[in-house]
Design a protein around this motif. Sequence first.
Motif, PDB file in Angstrom:
ATOM      1  N   PHE A 184       0.836  -1.205   0.000  1.00 25.78           N
ATOM      2  CA  PHE A 184       0.000   0.000   0.000  1.00 25.78           C
ATOM      3  C   PHE A 184       0.870   1.255   0.000  1.00 25.78           C
ATOM      4  CE2 PHE A 184      -2.209   3.369   2.319  1.00 25.78           C
ATOM      5  CZ  PHE A 184      -3.414   3.437   1.637  1.00 25.78           C
ATOM      6  N   PHE A 185       1.906   1.278   0.835  1.00 31.52           N
ATOM      7  CA  PHE A 185       2.733   2.476   0.933  1.00 31.52           C
ATOM      8  C   PHE A 185       3.690   2.628  -0.248  1.00 31.52           C
ATOM      9  CE2 PHE A 185       1.555   1.943   5.490  1.00 31.52           C
ATOM     10  CZ  PHE A 185       0.829   3.120   5.596  1.00 31.52           C
ATOM     11  N   GLU A 187       2.641   2.277  -3.172  1.00 30.49           N
ATOM     12  CA  GLU A 187       1.767   2.915  -4.158  1.00 30.49           C
ATOM     13  C   GLU A 187       1.437   4.359  -3.773  1.00 30.49           C
ATOM     14  OE1 GLU A 187      -2.738   2.363  -6.018  1.00 30.49           O
ATOM     15  OE2 GLU A 187      -1.733   0.683  -5.029  1.00 30.49           O
ATOM     16  N   CYS A 188       1.171   4.605  -2.495  1.00 26.90           N
ATOM     17  CA  CYS A 188       0.638   5.921  -2.143  1.00 26.90           C
ATOM     18  C   CYS A 188       1.600   6.775  -1.330  1.00 26.90           C
ATOM     19  CB  CYS A 188      -0.665   5.765  -1.371  1.00 26.90           C
ATOM     20  SG  CYS A 188      -0.415   5.166   0.302  1.00 26.90           S
ATOM     21  N   GLN A 189       2.752   6.248  -0.937  1.00 22.91           N
ATOM     22  CA  GLN A 189       3.691   6.970  -0.075  1.00 22.91           C
ATOM     23  C   GLN A 189       2.992   7.361   1.230  1.00 22.91           C
ATOM     24  OE1 GLN A 189       5.088  10.095  -2.706  1.00 22.91           O
ATOM     25  NE2 GLN A 189       6.770   8.819  -3.388  1.00 22.91           N
ATOM     26  N   THR A 190       2.719   8.621   1.435  1.00 24.17           N
ATOM     27  CA  THR A 190       1.957   9.051   2.604  1.00 24.17           C
ATOM     28  C   THR A 190       0.500   9.229   2.195  1.00 24.17           C
ATOM     29  OG1 THR A 190       3.874  10.193   3.539  1.00 24.17           O
ATOM     30  CG2 THR A 190       1.713  10.812   4.385  1.00 24.17           C
ATOM     31  N   PHE A 191      -0.398   8.564   2.927  1.00 22.10           N
ATOM     32  CA  PHE A 191      -1.826   8.582   2.629  1.00 22.10           C
ATOM     33  C   PHE A 191      -2.468   9.624   3.538  1.00 22.10           C
ATOM     34  CE2 PHE A 191      -6.037   6.150   2.880  1.00 22.10           C
ATOM     35  CZ  PHE A 191      -6.436   6.503   1.601  1.00 22.10           C
ATOM     36  N   GLN A 192      -2.907  10.743   2.953  1.00 20.32           N
ATOM     37  CA  GLN A 192      -3.461  11.854   3.714  1.00 20.32           C
ATOM     38  C   GLN A 192      -4.963  11.948   3.500  1.00 20.32           C
ATOM     39  OE1 GLN A 192      -0.381  15.430   3.700  1.00 20.32           O
ATOM     40  NE2 GLN A 192      -0.742  14.721   1.609  1.00 20.32           N
ATOM     41  N   LEU A 193      -5.719  11.928   4.602  1.00 18.77           N
ATOM     42  CA  LEU A 193      -7.170  11.998   4.526  1.00 18.77           C
ATOM     43  C   LEU A 193      -7.686  13.175   5.335  1.00 18.77           C
ATOM     44  CD1 LEU A 193      -8.227   8.255   5.004  1.00 18.77           C
ATOM     45  CD2 LEU A 193      -7.940   9.503   2.852  1.00 18.77           C
ATOM     46  N   GLY A 194      -8.517  14.005   4.703  1.00 17.37           N
ATOM     47  CA  GLY A 194      -9.169  15.106   5.383  1.00 17.37           C
ATOM     48  C   GLY A 194     -10.669  14.963   5.339  1.00 17.37           C
ATOM     49  N   SER A 195     -11.365  15.884   5.980  1.00 18.20           N
ATOM     50  CA  SER A 195     -12.831  15.898   6.033  1.00 18.20           C
ATOM     51  C   SER A 195     -13.384  14.628   6.668  1.00 18.20           C
ATOM     52  CB  SER A 195     -13.432  16.093   4.634  1.00 18.20           C
ATOM     53  OG  SER A 195     -13.012  17.312   4.081  1.00 18.20           O
ATOM     54  N   LEU A 196     -12.688  14.118   7.678  1.00 12.96           N
ATOM     55  CA  LEU A 196     -13.184  12.968   8.419  1.00 12.96           C
ATOM     56  C   LEU A 196     -14.232  13.426   9.432  1.00 12.96           C
ATOM     57  CD1 LEU A 196      -9.771  11.158   8.973  1.00 12.96           C
ATOM     58  CD2 LEU A 196     -11.590  10.473   7.397  1.00 12.96           C
ATOM     59  N   SER A 197     -15.012  12.481   9.938  1.00 15.12           N
ATOM     60  CA  SER A 197     -16.163  12.810  10.786  1.00 15.12           C
ATOM     61  C   SER A 197     -15.788  13.124  12.220  1.00 15.12           C
ATOM     62  CB  SER A 197     -17.144  11.634  10.770  1.00 15.12           C
ATOM     63  OG  SER A 197     -16.562  10.513  11.425  1.00 15.12           O
ATOM     64  N   GLY A 198     -14.581  12.781  12.629  1.00 15.82           N
ATOM     65  CA  GLY A 198     -14.185  12.955  14.023  1.00 15.82           C
ATOM     66  C   GLY A 198     -14.310  11.690  14.844  1.00 15.82           C
ATOM     67  N   THR A 212      -5.906   2.940  19.110  1.00 19.73           N
ATOM     68  CA  THR A 212      -7.056   3.786  18.825  1.00 19.73           C
ATOM     69  C   THR A 212      -6.637   5.248  18.891  1.00 19.73           C
ATOM     70  OG1 THR A 212      -8.561   2.152  19.789  1.00 19.73           O
ATOM     71  CG2 THR A 212      -9.416   4.384  19.493  1.00 19.73           C
ATOM     72  N   TYR A 213      -6.981   5.980  17.831  1.00 17.76           N
ATOM     73  CA  TYR A 213      -6.607   7.395  17.709  1.00 17.76           C
ATOM     74  C   TYR A 213      -7.878   8.232  17.699  1.00 17.76           C
ATOM     75  CZ  TYR A 213      -2.343   5.153  15.987  1.00 17.76           C
ATOM     76  OH  TYR A 213      -1.235   4.351  15.857  1.00 17.76           O
ATOM     77  N   ARG A 214      -7.865   9.308  18.494  1.00 19.61           N
ATOM     78  CA  ARG A 214      -8.999  10.222  18.532  1.00 19.61           C
ATOM     79  C   ARG A 214      -8.484  11.653  18.480  1.00 19.61           C
ATOM     80  NH1 ARG A 214     -13.668   7.481  20.120  1.00 19.61           N
ATOM     81  NH2 ARG A 214     -13.281   5.436  21.079  1.00 19.61           N
ATOM     82  N   SER A 215      -9.057  12.459  17.586  1.00 22.31           N
ATOM     83  CA  SER A 215      -8.675  13.859  17.471  1.00 22.31           C
ATOM     84  C   SER A 215      -9.663  14.581  16.564  1.00 22.31           C
ATOM     85  CB  SER A 215      -7.266  14.003  16.896  1.00 22.31           C
ATOM     86  OG  SER A 215      -6.890  15.359  16.798  1.00 22.31           O
ATOM     87  N   ASP A 216      -9.726  15.906  16.739  1.00 26.93           N
ATOM     88  CA  ASP A 216     -10.513  16.726  15.831  1.00 26.93           C
ATOM     89  C   ASP A 216      -9.629  17.377  14.768  1.00 26.93           C
ATOM     90  OD1 ASP A 216      -9.114  18.604  17.272  1.00 26.93           O
ATOM     91  OD2 ASP A 216     -10.858  19.777  17.898  1.00 26.93           O
ATOM     92  N   CYS A 217      -8.422  16.856  14.568  1.00 23.14           N
ATOM     93  CA  CYS A 217      -7.511  17.427  13.576  1.00 23.14           C
ATOM     94  C   CYS A 217      -8.128  17.350  12.172  1.00 23.14           C
ATOM     95  CB  CYS A 217      -6.172  16.702  13.603  1.00 23.14           C
ATOM     96  SG  CYS A 217      -6.271  14.952  13.211  1.00 23.14           S
ATOM     97  N   PRO A 218      -7.764  18.267  11.272  1.00 26.47           N
ATOM     98  CA  PRO A 218      -8.370  18.276   9.936  1.00 26.47           C
ATOM     99  C   PRO A 218      -7.829  17.211   9.000  1.00 26.47           C
ATOM    100  CG  PRO A 218      -6.804  20.062  10.127  1.00 26.47           C
ATOM    101  CD  PRO A 218      -6.930  19.467  11.496  1.00 26.47           C
ATOM    102  N   VAL A 219      -6.650  16.660   9.297  1.00 20.18           N
ATOM    103  CA  VAL A 219      -6.033  15.653   8.423  1.00 20.18           C
ATOM    104  C   VAL A 219      -5.421  14.549   9.273  1.00 20.18           C
ATOM    105  CG1 VAL A 219      -4.216  15.214   6.716  1.00 20.18           C
ATOM    106  CG2 VAL A 219      -5.521  17.350   6.610  1.00 20.18           C
ATOM    107  N   PHE A 220      -5.643  13.300   8.876  1.00 20.62           N
ATOM    108  CA  PHE A 220      -4.885  12.170   9.408  1.00 20.62           C
ATOM    109  C   PHE A 220      -4.020  11.619   8.281  1.00 20.62           C
ATOM    110  CE2 PHE A 220      -7.525  11.727  13.219  1.00 20.62           C
ATOM    111  CZ  PHE A 220      -6.613  11.210  14.133  1.00 20.62           C
ATOM    112  N   ALA A 221      -2.756  11.361   8.584  1.00 21.52           N
ATOM    113  CA  ALA A 221      -1.840  10.777   7.610  1.00 21.52           C
ATOM    114  C   ALA A 221      -1.436   9.385   8.065  1.00 21.52           C
ATOM    115  CB  ALA A 221      -0.605  11.655   7.442  1.00 21.52           C
ATOM    116  N   PHE A 222      -1.175   8.506   7.085  1.00 21.62           N
ATOM    117  CA  PHE A 222      -0.793   7.120   7.347  1.00 21.62           C
ATOM    118  C   PHE A 222       0.502   6.862   6.586  1.00 21.62           C
ATOM    119  CE2 PHE A 222      -5.298   7.752   7.479  1.00 21.62           C
ATOM    120  CZ  PHE A 222      -5.747   7.042   8.581  1.00 21.62           C
ATOM    121  N   TRP A 223       1.510   6.307   7.288  1.00 17.08           N
ATOM    122  CA  TRP A 223       2.817   6.157   6.642  1.00 17.08           C
ATOM    123  C   TRP A 223       3.615   5.023   7.269  1.00 17.08           C
ATOM    124  CZ3 TRP A 223       7.816   6.640   8.684  1.00 17.08           C
ATOM    125  CH2 TRP A 223       8.856   6.590   7.735  1.00 17.08           C
TER     126      TRP A 223
END
Length: 275
Positions: A184-185, A187-198, A212-223
């Motif tokens: 997966f990585f 193909e996508c290097q760093t996978f950045q997702l925004g507009s998540l529901s919280g 388990t990760y919890r935050s109101d941040c605007p972007v979560f990245a996966f790497w």
Amino acid sequence: MLYTIENEFLSLTVTTAGGSMKSLRYLPTGEERLWQGDKFWTSQDVVIFPILGHAGKFVAKGEEFTLRSHGVARYAEFSLADKDDEKITLSFSSDDGTMKEYPYTFEFSITYRLRGNAVEITYFVRGTEGVIPFYVGGHPGMKAPGGEAIIEFENLENPIMYPVGSDEAVPMEGLCRFVANKEFFKECQTFQLGSLSGGAIYADTADGYRYTYRSDCPVFAFWSNPDGGEYVCVEPWWGTNDYPAAPREITLKPFMNFADEKGKSFTYSLSVDKI
């Protein structure tokens, strides 16, 4: 200097060198769950401020500057500001060195607090001579055999994906799970997702752990490094990776944060369970 706090579930060690986590042991099993580093990624965690990723040259106060990867915090020597049985606060401030890369005066602190089987991490940023622009975020690397984790979302998500190196925003629909592995990585290097529901984000590993990760941040990245290393990073970001078409003026970059003398706080939590 290293400092440690613990409760019945977790033992956390942080370092004043960069202000980051160095160890996170899950005490019911006695296992270290924070990646301890190898040639594929020597770090365990990174405190990100005031830029994300490998940023290009930017303009601030009418002049051009270049920041090192993820900014200045990771290279700073923090001081112990506060400590008790359940929390540690580390801090550092702007100086002549930081001003050469980022021409703003600031005070920055990070508080680690144990709450049951979770670490709550709060960044506090204050501009000491007016308003300052910045990104901030976390970069914990958690152990995952084979460098693989099953990522699941508490809520059905319709996120926006922000490909690295591109200004293209790609809408996605009905995302509830994906496999974060080396293929997966690649193909996508760093996978950045925004507009998540919280809602919560879960990362399940082959050796039976759930992060388990919890935050109101605007972007979560996966790497993770696609070439090796048995870890996966799920990263809460108040900002996004720089890209060629992004404005060079720092105050105009997307997801930019601003803080004045009152300061602003940014929080995420990371829990560890044996399932």
